[in-house]
Design an enzyme around this catalytic site. Structure first.
Site, PDB file in Angstrom:
ATOM      1  N   SER A   1      -8.319  42.899 -64.426  1.00 37.16           N
ATOM      2  CA  SER A   1      -8.398  42.776 -65.882  1.00 37.16           C
ATOM      3  C   SER A   1      -9.523  43.654 -66.391  1.00 37.16           C
ATOM      4  O   SER A   1     -10.690  43.447 -66.030  1.00 37.16           O
ATOM      5  CB  SER A   1      -8.666  41.319 -66.273  1.00 37.16           C
ATOM      6  OG  SER A   1      -9.091  41.283 -67.619  1.00 37.16           O
TER       7      SER A   1
ATOM      8  N   HIS B   1      -4.282  44.801 -66.053  1.00 35.32           N
ATOM      9  CA  HIS B   1      -4.093  43.672 -66.966  1.00 35.32           C
ATOM     10  C   HIS B   1      -4.971  43.908 -68.199  1.00 35.32           C
ATOM     11  O   HIS B   1      -6.188  44.063 -68.076  1.00 35.32           O
ATOM     12  CB  HIS B   1      -4.482  42.382 -66.243  1.00 35.32           C
ATOM     13  CG  HIS B   1      -4.256  41.129 -67.022  1.00 35.32           C
ATOM     14  ND1 HIS B   1      -3.014  40.545 -67.156  1.00 35.32           N
ATOM     15  CD2 HIS B   1      -5.110  40.332 -67.709  1.00 35.32           C
ATOM     16  CE1 HIS B   1      -3.118  39.430 -67.882  1.00 35.32           C
ATOM     17  NE2 HIS B   1      -4.388  39.283 -68.239  1.00 35.32           N
TER      18      HIS B   1
ATOM     19  N   ASP C   1      -6.216  42.380 -71.737  1.00 34.41           N
ATOM     20  CA  ASP C   1      -6.357  41.126 -72.490  1.00 34.41           C
ATOM     21  C   ASP C   1      -6.572  41.423 -73.963  1.00 34.41           C
ATOM     22  O   ASP C   1      -7.647  41.881 -74.356  1.00 34.41           O
ATOM     23  CB  ASP C   1      -7.549  40.335 -71.945  1.00 34.41           C
ATOM     24  CG  ASP C   1      -7.222  39.691 -70.614  1.00 34.41           C
ATOM     25  OD1 ASP C   1      -6.244  38.948 -70.547  1.00 34.41           O
ATOM     26  OD2 ASP C   1      -7.958  39.949 -69.638  1.00 34.41           O
TER      27      ASP C   1
ATOM     28  N   MET D   1      -7.037  40.077 -77.682  1.00 36.90           N
ATOM     29  CA  MET D   1      -7.489  38.851 -78.360  1.00 36.90           C
ATOM     30  C   MET D   1      -7.748  39.145 -79.828  1.00 36.90           C
ATOM     31  O   MET D   1      -8.380  40.150 -80.152  1.00 36.90           O
ATOM     32  CB  MET D   1      -8.781  38.352 -77.716  1.00 36.90           C
ATOM     33  CG  MET D   1      -8.672  38.147 -76.220  1.00 36.90           C
ATOM     34  SD  MET D   1     -10.263  37.654 -75.555  1.00 36.90           S
ATOM     35  CE  MET D   1      -9.879  37.570 -73.812  1.00 36.90           C
TER      36      MET D   1
ATOM     37  N   HIS E   1      -1.462  41.118 -72.003  1.00 37.10           N
ATOM     38  CA  HIS E   1      -1.550  39.676 -72.281  1.00 37.10           C
ATOM     39  C   HIS E   1      -1.968  39.498 -73.733  1.00 37.10           C
ATOM     40  O   HIS E   1      -3.126  39.720 -74.080  1.00 37.10           O
ATOM     41  CB  HIS E   1      -2.582  39.089 -71.302  1.00 37.10           C
ATOM     42  CG  HIS E   1      -2.832  37.627 -71.448  1.00 37.10           C
ATOM     43  ND1 HIS E   1      -3.847  36.982 -70.770  1.00 37.10           N
ATOM     44  CD2 HIS E   1      -2.219  36.676 -72.179  1.00 37.10           C
ATOM     45  CE1 HIS E   1      -3.834  35.692 -71.091  1.00 37.10           C
ATOM     46  NE2 HIS E   1      -2.865  35.486 -71.945  1.00 37.10           N
TER      47      HIS E   1
ATOM     48  N   MET F   1      -3.082  37.435 -76.539  1.00 39.14           N
ATOM     49  CA  MET F   1      -3.678  36.174 -77.001  1.00 39.14           C
ATOM     50  C   MET F   1      -3.873  36.317 -78.499  1.00 39.14           C
ATOM     51  O   MET F   1      -4.986  36.406 -79.017  1.00 39.14           O
ATOM     52  CB  MET F   1      -5.012  35.932 -76.272  1.00 39.14           C
ATOM     53  CG  MET F   1      -4.808  35.501 -74.834  1.00 39.14           C
ATOM     54  SD  MET F   1      -6.309  35.720 -73.856  1.00 39.14           S
ATOM     55  CE  MET F   1      -6.083  37.403 -73.318  1.00 39.14           C
TER      56      MET F   1
ATOM     57  N   MET G   1      -2.193  30.132 -67.051  1.00 38.05           N
ATOM     58  CA  MET G   1      -3.639  30.237 -67.289  1.00 38.05           C
ATOM     59  C   MET G   1      -4.383  29.197 -66.449  1.00 38.05           C
ATOM     60  O   MET G   1      -4.093  28.002 -66.524  1.00 38.05           O
ATOM     61  CB  MET G   1      -3.979  30.013 -68.766  1.00 38.05           C
ATOM     62  CG  MET G   1      -3.508  31.088 -69.732  1.00 38.05           C
ATOM     63  SD  MET G   1      -4.026  32.771 -69.341  1.00 38.05           S
ATOM     64  CE  MET G   1      -5.821  32.608 -69.341  1.00 38.05           C
TER      65      MET G   1
ATOM     66  N   ASP H   1      -3.994  33.600 -63.935  1.00 39.34           N
ATOM     67  CA  ASP H   1      -5.024  34.321 -64.683  1.00 39.34           C
ATOM     68  C   ASP H   1      -6.211  33.415 -64.973  1.00 39.34           C
ATOM     69  O   ASP H   1      -6.100  32.446 -65.716  1.00 39.34           O
ATOM     70  CB  ASP H   1      -4.394  34.820 -65.995  1.00 39.34           C
ATOM     71  CG  ASP H   1      -5.327  35.724 -66.795  1.00 39.34           C
ATOM     72  OD1 ASP H   1      -6.397  36.083 -66.290  1.00 39.34           O
ATOM     73  OD2 ASP H   1      -4.941  36.079 -67.927  1.00 39.34           O
TER      74      ASP H   1
HETATM   75  C1  DX5 Z   1      -9.069  35.199 -70.133  1.00 37.90           C
HETATM   76  C2  DX5 Z   1      -8.239  36.390 -69.737  1.00 37.90           C
HETATM   77  C3  DX5 Z   1      -8.360  36.774 -68.313  1.00 37.90           C
HETATM   78  C4  DX5 Z   1      -9.738  37.197 -67.880  1.00 37.90           C
HETATM   79  C5  DX5 Z   1      -9.876  36.859 -66.432  1.00 37.90           C
HETATM   80  O1  DX5 Z   1      -8.781  34.908 -71.456  1.00 37.90           O
HETATM   81  O2  DX5 Z   1      -6.876  36.123 -69.980  1.00 37.90           O
HETATM   82  O3  DX5 Z   1      -7.418  37.776 -67.977  1.00 37.90           O
HETATM   83  O4  DX5 Z   1      -9.991  38.562 -68.056  1.00 37.90           O
HETATM   84  O5  DX5 Z   1     -11.188  37.051 -66.057  1.00 37.90           O
HETATM   85  P1  DX5 Z   1     -11.801  36.412 -64.743  1.00 37.90           P
HETATM   86  O6  DX5 Z   1     -11.008  36.924 -63.593  1.00 37.90           O
HETATM   87  O7  DX5 Z   1     -13.195  36.871 -64.787  1.00 37.90           O
HETATM   88  O8  DX5 Z   1     -11.649  34.915 -64.881  1.00 37.90           O
HETATM   89 ZN    ZN Z   2      -5.408  37.652 -69.224  1.00 36.86          ZN
END
Ligand code: DX5
Ligand code: ZN
Length: 224
Positions: A9, A34, A36, A38, A67, A69, A140, A174
């Site tokens: 990620s 990956h 993320d 947000m 991903h 969010m 998750m 994840d």
């Molecule tokens: C959290 C994200 C994850 C995050 C994982 O909201 O969806 O993808 O980057 O990070 P680690 O591996 O550090 O938990």
């Molecule tokens: Zn993620």
């Protein structure tokens, strides 16, 4: 056995040189990047938009696992598809018609995936599996929003339920994945592993990626 894949990620990469972070992950043998996304509303943090996906696509040749969010993913599917996403994950808790949004992802030639928060019952995604609206489920194992949180083992029962229902689906996990938590997650039936802080803090990311893959292969579906 479904393909075991490791997906760093880039939330854990240096935001000042994202392209280098992506290249570092690819050189380490990562299977996908990956990303993320947000929006500060669906989760209490703001990260990347489609431009970050574009920058990652330009830097590497491995697929982009995106991903979302975000509260209204249906409004941004085309932007993320145009940016070069390969898999687009929407949350079952978001404010959209899940069936329609997943169909829109597929219609754009991308892989649709559904994801669910730790407090969301696994039953909420059953229609996605029963009707094959998705190619992938992302479970998750932390509350979404931030990297570096502690792995929640409660994800494993959900993974096991999904794996028993659908041997064809890719199951990603994840949050909080490292060289220890990867084993029970794989044991429950996960085959795709997102890892942010664990991988990016390594001096030798290549060895860490290989290590995760090896432990996952050894343990895959062992607990079923
Ligand atoms: C959290 C994200 C994850 C995050 C994982 O909201 O969806 O993808 O980057 O990070 P680690 O591996 O550090 O938990
Ligand atoms: Zn993620």
């Amino acid at each position: 056995m479904p393909d075991i894949q490791i997906m760093p990620s880039i939330l854990a990469a240096d935001f000042g040189c994202l392209a280098e972070g992506c290249q570092r992950a690819e050189a380490a043998g990562a299977d996908q990047i990956h990303v993320d996304v947000m929006d500060g509303v669906f989760v209490p943090n703001i990260s990347f938009g489609p431009e970050a996906v574009k920058a990652s696509v330009a830097a590497v040749s491995i697929p982009q696992n995106v991903h979302l969010m975000i509260t209204k993913p249906q409004n941004y599917i085309r932007d993320f598809a145009d940016a070069g996403s390969d898999t687009i994950q929407i949350h079952v808790e978001s404010q959209c018609d899940v069936q329609e949004t997943l169909a829109a992802i597929r219609a754009l030639g991308k892989r649709p995936a559904i994801t669910l928060n730790p407090e969301t019952p696994v039953e909420s995604i059953f229609p996605c599996l029963e009707n094959r609206w998705v190619d992938e489920v992302l479970v998750m194992s932390v509350h979404p929003g931030f990297g570096g949180q502690k792995y929640m083992a409660s994800a494993e029962a959900k993974i096991a339920t999904i794996r028993r229902m659908a041997d064809w689906v890719d199951i990603a996990i994840d949050g909080g994945i490292d060289n220890e938590t990867v084993a029970p997650a794989a044991g429950a039936g996960a085959n795709l592993f997102v890892a942010g802080s664990y991988l990016f803090k390594q001096d030798d990311m290549k060895a860490a990626v290989a290590g995760l893959r090896e432990v996952a292969r050894k343990n895959f579906c062992k607990a079923l």
